[in-house]
Motif scaffolding. Structure first.
Motif, PDB file in Angstrom:
ATOM      1  N   TYR A   1       0.833  -1.209   0.000  1.00  0.00           N
ATOM      2  CA  TYR A   1       0.000   0.000   0.000  1.00  0.00           C
ATOM      3  C   TYR A   1       0.867   1.259   0.000  1.00  0.00           C
ATOM      4  CZ  TYR A   1      -3.368   3.565   1.252  1.00  0.00           C
ATOM      5  OH  TYR A   1      -4.124   4.704   1.229  1.00  0.00           O
ATOM      6  N   SER A   2       1.881   1.298   0.837  1.00  0.00           N
ATOM      7  CA  SER A   2       2.730   2.490   0.942  1.00  0.00           C
ATOM      8  C   SER A   2       3.449   2.787  -0.369  1.00  0.00           C
ATOM      9  CB  SER A   2       3.750   2.317   2.066  1.00  0.00           C
ATOM     10  OG  SER A   2       4.709   1.323   1.751  1.00  0.00           O
ATOM     11  N   GLN A   3       3.665   1.758  -1.182  1.00  0.00           N
ATOM     12  CA  GLN A   3       4.338   1.937  -2.463  1.00  0.00           C
ATOM     13  C   GLN A   3       3.371   2.335  -3.578  1.00  0.00           C
ATOM     14  OE1 GLN A   3       6.089  -1.966  -2.730  1.00  0.00           O
ATOM     15  NE2 GLN A   3       7.901  -1.398  -1.529  1.00  0.00           N
ATOM     16  N   THR A   4       2.158   1.791  -3.519  1.00  0.00           N
ATOM     17  CA  THR A   4       1.187   2.087  -4.578  1.00  0.00           C
ATOM     18  C   THR A   4       0.384   3.359  -4.316  1.00  0.00           C
ATOM     19  OG1 THR A   4      -0.419   0.626  -3.509  1.00  0.00           O
ATOM     20  CG2 THR A   4       0.947  -0.328  -5.246  1.00  0.00           C
ATOM     21  N   HIS A   5       0.250   3.740  -3.041  1.00  0.00           N
ATOM     22  CA  HIS A   5      -0.513   4.942  -2.688  1.00  0.00           C
ATOM     23  C   HIS A   5       0.301   5.818  -1.724  1.00  0.00           C
ATOM     24  CE1 HIS A   5      -4.022   3.033  -4.524  1.00  0.00           C
ATOM     25  NE2 HIS A   5      -3.805   1.969  -3.766  1.00  0.00           N
ATOM     26  N   PRO A   6       1.493   6.214  -2.120  1.00  0.00           N
ATOM     27  CA  PRO A   6       2.365   6.932  -1.174  1.00  0.00           C
ATOM     28  C   PRO A   6       1.818   8.265  -0.708  1.00  0.00           C
ATOM     29  CG  PRO A   6       3.243   7.044  -3.414  1.00  0.00           C
ATOM     30  CD  PRO A   6       2.114   6.059  -3.439  1.00  0.00           C
ATOM     31  N   THR A   7       0.985   8.911  -1.505  1.00  0.00           N
ATOM     32  CA  THR A   7       0.442  10.217  -1.103  1.00  0.00           C
ATOM     33  C   THR A   7      -0.765  10.074  -0.187  1.00  0.00           C
ATOM     34  OG1 THR A   7      -0.976  10.348  -3.067  1.00  0.00           O
ATOM     35  CG2 THR A   7       1.258  11.277  -3.247  1.00  0.00           C
ATOM     36  N   ARG A   8      -1.223   8.843   0.015  1.00  0.00           N
ATOM     37  CA  ARG A   8      -2.356   8.604   0.915  1.00  0.00           C
ATOM     38  C   ARG A   8      -1.941   7.619   2.010  1.00  0.00           C
ATOM     39  NH1 ARG A   8      -7.466   6.814  -2.141  1.00  0.00           N
ATOM     40  NH2 ARG A   8      -6.128   6.098  -3.827  1.00  0.00           N
ATOM     41  N   TYR A   9      -0.745   7.871   2.535  1.00  0.00           N
ATOM     42  CA  TYR A   9      -0.184   6.986   3.563  1.00  0.00           C
ATOM     43  C   TYR A   9       0.598   7.831   4.548  1.00  0.00           C
ATOM     44  CZ  TYR A   9       3.110   3.656   5.644  1.00  0.00           C
ATOM     45  OH  TYR A   9       3.865   2.927   6.518  1.00  0.00           O
ATOM     46  N   LEU A  10       0.382   7.573   5.855  1.00  0.00           N
ATOM     47  CA  LEU A  10       1.078   8.321   6.897  1.00  0.00           C
ATOM     48  C   LEU A  10       1.591   7.365   7.960  1.00  0.00           C
ATOM     49  CD1 LEU A  10       1.848  10.988   8.374  1.00  0.00           C
ATOM     50  CD2 LEU A  10      -0.414  10.904   9.441  1.00  0.00           C
ATOM     51  N   ASP A  11       2.901   7.435   8.229  1.00  0.00           N
ATOM     52  CA  ASP A  11       3.498   6.730   9.353  1.00  0.00           C
ATOM     53  C   ASP A  11       3.850   7.780  10.395  1.00  0.00           C
ATOM     54  OD1 ASP A  11       5.054   5.349  11.167  1.00  0.00           O
ATOM     55  OD2 ASP A  11       6.179   4.245   9.656  1.00  0.00           O
ATOM     56  N   THR A  12       3.219   7.703  11.562  1.00  0.00           N
ATOM     57  CA  THR A  12       3.435   8.716  12.598  1.00  0.00           C
ATOM     58  C   THR A  12       4.593   8.366  13.528  1.00  0.00           C
ATOM     59  OG1 THR A  12       1.893   7.682  14.164  1.00  0.00           O
ATOM     60  CG2 THR A  12       0.974   9.298  12.606  1.00  0.00           C
ATOM     61  N   GLY A  13       5.304   7.242  13.250  1.00  0.00           N
ATOM     62  CA  GLY A  13       6.278   6.786  14.221  1.00  0.00           C
ATOM     63  C   GLY A  13       5.557   6.197  15.425  1.00  0.00           C
ATOM     64  N   ILE A  14       6.304   5.980  16.508  1.00  0.00           N
ATOM     65  CA  ILE A  14       5.697   5.322  17.676  1.00  0.00           C
ATOM     66  C   ILE A  14       4.877   6.351  18.458  1.00  0.00           C
ATOM     67  CG2 ILE A  14       6.147   3.931  19.720  1.00  0.00           C
ATOM     68  CD1 ILE A  14       8.743   3.050  18.416  1.00  0.00           C
TER      69      ILE A  14
END
Length: 621
Positions: A345-358
């Protein structure tokens, strides 16, 4: 072997520097050997070997308190603190924990498993030490990933204000499980060593002040101005914490010298050490994500092992496809891209993906912000980590009935990671929140149906699924599902087993071919299918509920509450986890011990007279 000479941290004091270097390599070999047998947290523990050897050489555990944030990097610590002979049992049933655990050893200063807790613990210990006028050192080892957690940063703020003596070791390997993200991580990557003016030696200050207070003030002001200039890129200086580093975290001799000097300093100090995750084992160095926590492997010929098609992968595939249909869909994860099946998902939809860290609380409230402005956020989060966002779910999401989907991974008993990671409280703490709905699919196809319907319906929805493998659903399949309706999997003439998720297989096993016993996929926990429940009770069926969750406050409790409201009193047995914590070990064994497996269901049916007699039970039951 040098390791043969070491039975407690005291034994490190007698070793030569060359023997310490040999010890570090032997520790790595032992960690690799045992992780090859049992699986476990390999790469993180390999990266912290020299650090732990140096700590135990200089400090005096257990008098001095050594805190390991998360605890999955502390395998060398376990070996050096009297657990060498039982290290081969790590993460196994009846063996030692894969994390630090206070009840396991006096050398384990805190029980850990979740990130970002060590600094607040260290602060509390420092206050207790000073209040009781005791004399010991406090050292917290925290990774650069864990330091992004709001709890760690908030604790650091208080530590800087309190200025109590403690040492914080920032173990910077640019990794937690996934790659680290955020501004602090970028700072650590870009930061270069800079010299600055250290505090003037006390005798020098005293002499200067005695000779000329005016000159002393002038010099002191100049020193502070120099500090401001040289520290302008150092965020720790603004917190009021002394900063040293970065230094090589694998330079054992250098670390020992630094620790000897730093233990004499007053106030809080951060030592920034740079380490390599997987150090000393080439495959783990090359791919620290896979080798962070691999299953068993052959240390001589290490190869990646397919773990099968997991529920996490099923979720990742579904949400990746669904994003093509729904342009407002946005996926959030708190540092668990790989674990939650979101690499594709992060590769196919990178502009609609958020990793906030821990930062689970940030992830939940960011989802609220997205929903308030028209997006359809899906928060992929482990059940055990969602506990850390409880207030945000209530305050920021549920009150306004916002369109947020929680993909609740690792729901239920999880096995080797034990009590800190078992996802057995989410039903109890979610179902009491108004507006929140809870569902549990029986397979990957039903997961797809629930995700799609939840997007269409709106409001906060939690879809929970276990740590397990599942049969892959056909790509492009999006079946319809009637929201809030249970599914009859097997008809029965006398009794019905109401179950969902992982215990559904036990229900089907217990029912077998017996025509008297029916099985219902109680896939909606909130709202319950009250219409079906009422019909079953009115028609006189005996009922058994079974769930991989705490009995108190869980699905069975919800069923009893509903029956009470309906004024119905059928013959019913509620099976769930008892009121205690479950340690690490075989999931099947813990289900048996808890009384939620097929045998326990049959026993309940026997007590109600549905089957003639209970089967032979384990003597430990």
């Amino acid at each position: 072997m040098v390791l043969d000479k070491v039975n407690s941290p005291r034994d490190l004091k007698t070793l030569s520097e060359e023997e310490l270097l040999t010890l570090a390599q032997e520790l790595r070999s032992e960690i690799i050997r045992v992780c090859g047998q049992n699986g476990g947290h390999l790469a993180s523990s390999l990266g912290a070997v020299e650090l732990i050897v140096a700590l135990h050489r200089v400090f005096d555990s257990p008098k001095d308190r050594l805190l390991f944030d998360v605890g999955h990097q502390a395998y060398a610590h376990k070996i050096l603190t009297g657990r060498k002979d039982v290290f081969h049992t790590i993460r196994q049933e009846g063996g030692i924990s894969g994390f630090t655990k206070v009840s396991e050893s006096p050398h384990d200063a805190i029980t850990a498993g979740h990130a970002s807790t060590s600094l607040a613990n260290a602060l509390g210990m420092a206050i207790a030490r000073d209040a009781l006028r005791e004399d010991y050192q406090i050292v917290s080892v925290i990774g650069d990933g864990a330091l992004t957690g709001g709890m760690a940063l908030a604790a650091l703020n208080v530590i800087g204000e309190q200025r109590r003596k403690l040492l914080i070791i920032l173990n910077d390997n640019e990794m937690s499980i996934s790659e680290n993200v955020g501004a602090l991580n970028r700072y650590f990557k870009e930061f270069q060593i800079k010299k600055w003016v250290q505090d003037t030696q006390k005798w020098g200050r005293d002499v200067l002040e005695h000779i000329s207070p005016r000159l002393f003030n002038l010099v002191d002001r100049a020193k502070e101005a120099a500090k401001l200039m040289l520290h302008q890129e150092n965020p720790f200086y603004a917190w009021g914490v002394r900063y040293v580093g970065p230094v090589d975290g694998h330079d054992l001799k250098g670390l020992i010298h630094l620790f000897q000097e730093l233990k004499e300093l007053d106030g809080p100090t951060i030592l920034h050490v740079v380490t390599q995750k997987g150090k000393g084992y080439s495959v783990a160095e090359a791919d620290p994500i896979y080798w962070h926590g691999p299953p068993g492997f052959n240390p001589e010929k290490p190869e990646k092992v397919s773990k099968g098609y997991s529920w996490s992968a099923a979720f990742g595939d579904a949400v990746t496809e669904l994003a093509y249909q729904e342009p407002r869909l946005f996926v959030i994860t708190p540092a668990m891209r790989e674990g939650s099946g979101l690499v594709r998902y992060s590769q196919t939809h990178p502009t609609r993906y958020l990793d906030t860290g821990i930062c689970e609380d940030v992830a939940a409230t960011a989802a609220a912000g997205m929903a308030l402005r028209g997006l359809k956020p899906v928060l992929a989060i482990y059940s055990t980590f969602m506990q850390r966002a409880y207030d945000q779910i209530i305050h920021d999401i549920a009150i306004e009935n916002l369109d947020v989907i929680f993909a609740v991974d690792r729901a239920g008993i999880v096995g080797g990671d034990g009590a800190t990671h078992n996802g057995v409280f989410d039903i109890a703490y979610l179902r009491t929140i108004p507006n929140v709905q809870i569902a549990a699919p029986k397979d990957a196809l039903e997961l797809r149906a629930m995700l799609k319907k939840a997007l269409e319906r709106g409001g906060p929805v939690a879809i929970r699924y276990p740590r397990d493998n599942v049969e892959k659903a056909p790509e492009g399949a999006w079946p319809e599902i009637e929201w809030g309706r249970w599914e009859v999997l097997k008809e029965g003439s006398t009794a019905y087993i109401l179950s969902f998720g992982k215990t559904l297989r036990y229900a089907l096993e217990a029912a077998g071919e017996n025509p008297e016993i029916g099985v219902i996929n109680a896939r909606f926990i909130k709202p319950l299918d009250r219409e079906m429940l009422e019909r079953l009770a009115l028609e006189g069926y005996k009922l058994v509920t079974a769930e991989d969750h705490q009995r108190m406050g869980g699905f069975g409790s919800a069923v009893l509450e509903a029956l009470s409201e309906l004024g119905l009193k059928p013959d019913i047995r509620v099976l769930g986890l008892p009121d205690r914590f479950f340690d690490h070990g075989s999931i099947a064994r813990m289900h048996k011990e808890a009384g939620i497996d097929a045998e326990a269901i049959l026993k309940a049916l026997a007590e109600m007279g549905v089957v003639s007699k209970p089967p032979a039970l384990d003597s430990k039951r």
